[in-house]
Design a protein around this motif. Structure first.
Motif, PDB file in Angstrom:
ATOM      1  N   ALA A 228      49.845  72.864  48.834  1.00  0.00           N
ATOM      2  CA  ALA A 228      49.460  72.960  47.548  1.00  0.00           C
ATOM      3  C   ALA A 228      48.357  71.440  46.889  1.00  0.00           C
ATOM      4  CB  ALA A 228      51.324  72.903  47.030  1.00  0.00           C
ATOM      5  N   ALA A 229      49.086  70.706  47.839  1.00  0.00           N
ATOM      6  CA  ALA A 229      48.385  69.254  47.503  1.00  0.00           C
ATOM      7  C   ALA A 229      46.842  68.998  47.937  1.00  0.00           C
ATOM      8  CB  ALA A 229      49.056  68.049  48.090  1.00  0.00           C
ATOM      9  N   LYS A 230      46.932  69.780  49.573  1.00  0.00           N
ATOM     10  CA  LYS A 230      45.462  69.920  49.435  1.00  0.00           C
ATOM     11  C   LYS A 230      44.219  70.632  48.639  1.00  0.00           C
ATOM     12  CE  LYS A 230      46.426  68.448  54.435  1.00  0.00           C
ATOM     13  NZ  LYS A 230      46.583  68.872  56.042  1.00  0.00           N
ATOM     14  N   HIS A 231      45.074  71.524  48.359  1.00  0.00           N
ATOM     15  CA  HIS A 231      44.391  72.430  47.290  1.00  0.00           C
ATOM     16  C   HIS A 231      44.194  72.309  46.349  1.00  0.00           C
ATOM     17  CE1 HIS A 231      43.282  75.099  50.966  1.00  0.00           C
ATOM     18  NE2 HIS A 231      44.469  75.039  51.545  1.00  0.00           N
TER      19      HIS A 231
ATOM     20  N   TRP B  10      55.430  83.982  59.079  1.00  0.00           N
ATOM     21  CA  TRP B  10      55.835  83.166  59.564  1.00  0.00           C
ATOM     22  C   TRP B  10      57.089  83.005  58.049  1.00  0.00           C
ATOM     23  CZ3 TRP B  10      56.824  78.135  57.581  1.00  0.00           C
ATOM     24  CH2 TRP B  10      54.952  77.523  57.729  1.00  0.00           C
ATOM     25  N   LEU B  11      55.906  82.367  57.322  1.00  0.00           N
ATOM     26  CA  LEU B  11      56.586  81.610  55.992  1.00  0.00           C
ATOM     27  C   LEU B  11      56.789  83.280  55.115  1.00  0.00           C
ATOM     28  CD1 LEU B  11      56.395  79.106  54.342  1.00  0.00           C
ATOM     29  CD2 LEU B  11      54.265  80.294  53.180  1.00  0.00           C
TER      30      LEU B  11
ATOM     31  N   GLU C  92      53.125  81.602  42.714  1.00  0.00           N
ATOM     32  CA  GLU C  92      53.022  81.551  44.149  1.00  0.00           C
ATOM     33  C   GLU C  92      54.382  82.463  44.857  1.00  0.00           C
ATOM     34  OE1 GLU C  92      49.427  79.565  44.949  1.00  0.00           O
ATOM     35  OE2 GLU C  92      48.481  80.894  43.717  1.00  0.00           O
ATOM     36  N   ILE C  93      54.711  81.304  44.786  1.00  0.00           N
ATOM     37  CA  ILE C  93      56.453  81.189  45.023  1.00  0.00           C
ATOM     38  C   ILE C  93      56.953  82.133  45.121  1.00  0.00           C
ATOM     39  CG2 ILE C  93      55.523  78.424  46.483  1.00  0.00           C
ATOM     40  CD1 ILE C  93      57.663  77.539  44.771  1.00  0.00           C
ATOM     41  N   GLN C  94      57.024  81.922  43.438  1.00  0.00           N
ATOM     42  CA  GLN C  94      58.207  83.238  43.291  1.00  0.00           C
ATOM     43  C   GLN C  94      57.537  85.035  43.406  1.00  0.00           C
ATOM     44  OE1 GLN C  94      58.670  83.303  38.991  1.00  0.00           O
ATOM     45  NE2 GLN C  94      60.079  80.881  39.323  1.00  0.00           N
ATOM     46  N   GLN C  95      55.872  84.972  43.975  1.00  0.00           N
ATOM     47  CA  GLN C  95      56.066  86.223  44.416  1.00  0.00           C
ATOM     48  C   GLN C  95      56.173  86.462  45.904  1.00  0.00           C
ATOM     49  OE1 GLN C  95      51.564  86.000  43.177  1.00  0.00           O
ATOM     50  NE2 GLN C  95      51.933  86.705  40.783  1.00  0.00           N
ATOM     51  N   LEU C  96      56.282  85.532  46.091  1.00  0.00           N
ATOM     52  CA  LEU C  96      56.447  85.952  47.728  1.00  0.00           C
ATOM     53  C   LEU C  96      57.973  85.600  48.198  1.00  0.00           C
ATOM     54  CD1 LEU C  96      54.167  82.465  49.219  1.00  0.00           C
ATOM     55  CD2 LEU C  96      54.389  85.111  49.633  1.00  0.00           C
ATOM     56  N   GLY C  97      58.714  85.815  46.489  1.00  0.00           N
ATOM     57  CA  GLY C  97      60.039  86.190  47.283  1.00  0.00           C
ATOM     58  C   GLY C  97      61.082  84.996  46.826  1.00  0.00           C
ATOM     59  N   LEU C  98      60.877  83.924  46.737  1.00  0.00           N
ATOM     60  CA  LEU C  98      61.322  82.600  46.423  1.00  0.00           C
ATOM     61  C   LEU C  98      62.129  82.588  44.690  1.00  0.00           C
ATOM     62  CD1 LEU C  98      60.058  79.453  47.559  1.00  0.00           C
ATOM     63  CD2 LEU C  98      62.228  80.418  48.118  1.00  0.00           C
TER      64      LEU C  98
ATOM     65  N   PHE D  30      47.724  77.887  46.832  1.00  0.00           N
ATOM     66  CA  PHE D  30      48.388  77.129  47.804  1.00  0.00           C
ATOM     67  C   PHE D  30      47.887  77.468  49.330  1.00  0.00           C
ATOM     68  CE2 PHE D  30      51.618  79.964  48.317  1.00  0.00           C
ATOM     69  CZ  PHE D  30      52.509  79.639  49.636  1.00  0.00           C
ATOM     70  N   CYS D  31      47.377  78.092  49.459  1.00  0.00           N
ATOM     71  CA  CYS D  31      46.826  79.370  51.167  1.00  0.00           C
ATOM     72  C   CYS D  31      46.259  79.431  51.178  1.00  0.00           C
ATOM     73  CB  CYS D  31      47.562  79.840  51.608  1.00  0.00           C
ATOM     74  SG  CYS D  31      49.246  80.373  51.666  1.00  0.00           S
ATOM     75  N   GLY D  32      44.989  78.484  49.657  1.00  0.00           N
ATOM     76  CA  GLY D  32      43.173  78.255  50.451  1.00  0.00           C
ATOM     77  C   GLY D  32      42.501  79.159  50.282  1.00  0.00           C
ATOM     78  N   GLY D  33      43.594  80.804  49.613  1.00  0.00           N
ATOM     79  CA  GLY D  33      42.958  81.354  48.930  1.00  0.00           C
ATOM     80  C   GLY D  33      42.603  82.813  50.086  1.00  0.00           C
TER      81      GLY D  33
END
Length: 126
Positions: free
Chosen positions: A78-81, A14-15, A91-97, A5-8
């Motif tokens: 996520a939509a753009k990619h 900051w996120l 992926e967002i769970q891997q970031l900590g959500l 979702f970050c374009g690879g």
């Protein structure tokens, strides 16, 4: 770690900071904020009053802005990619959500992904 979702690319620092803020927010509030952000992506109509009402007294104005900007970044990219909803959740769970919040984002994203992509196509340069 690279995220689709970050374009690879790596997730911005900051996120990662703001993910901690979102993780502490009640799931019902996050669900309302996700709906508001997705509506803004699709219809280009941000409802500040709705966001303030959804946050109530549980979030300060700076925390609300942080949550909205983070959710906007996640959903827009996520939509753009063209990321699948299940992959986005992982992926967002891997970031900590937390899992509950990730599933809320997944449901809204899956339902509105095509509409958001159409909006991006229409507003893009030709």
């Amino acid at each position: 770690m690279k995220f689709r979702f970050c374009g690879g690319q790596d997730a911005p620092d900051w996120l990662l900071t703001e993910i901690a803020t979102i993780s502490e927010v009640d799931e019902k509030i996050v669900a309302k904020l996700v709906d508001i952000v997705m509506k803004n992506l699709v219809e280009k109509a941000f409802e500040k009053k709705s966001a303030l009402k959804a946050a109530g007294k549980t979030l300060s104005e700076s925390e609300l802005k942080a949550c909205i900007s983070s959710l906007n970044f996640i959903l827009t990219n996520a939509a753009k990619h063209d990321v699948e909803a299940e992959i986005l959740t992982t992926e967002i769970q891997q970031l900590g959500l937390p899992k509950g919040i990730s599933e809320i984002i997944q449901e809204t994203f899956a339902a509105s992904k095509a509409a958001a992509q159409n909006t991006f196509r229409e507003s893009g340069l030709r």
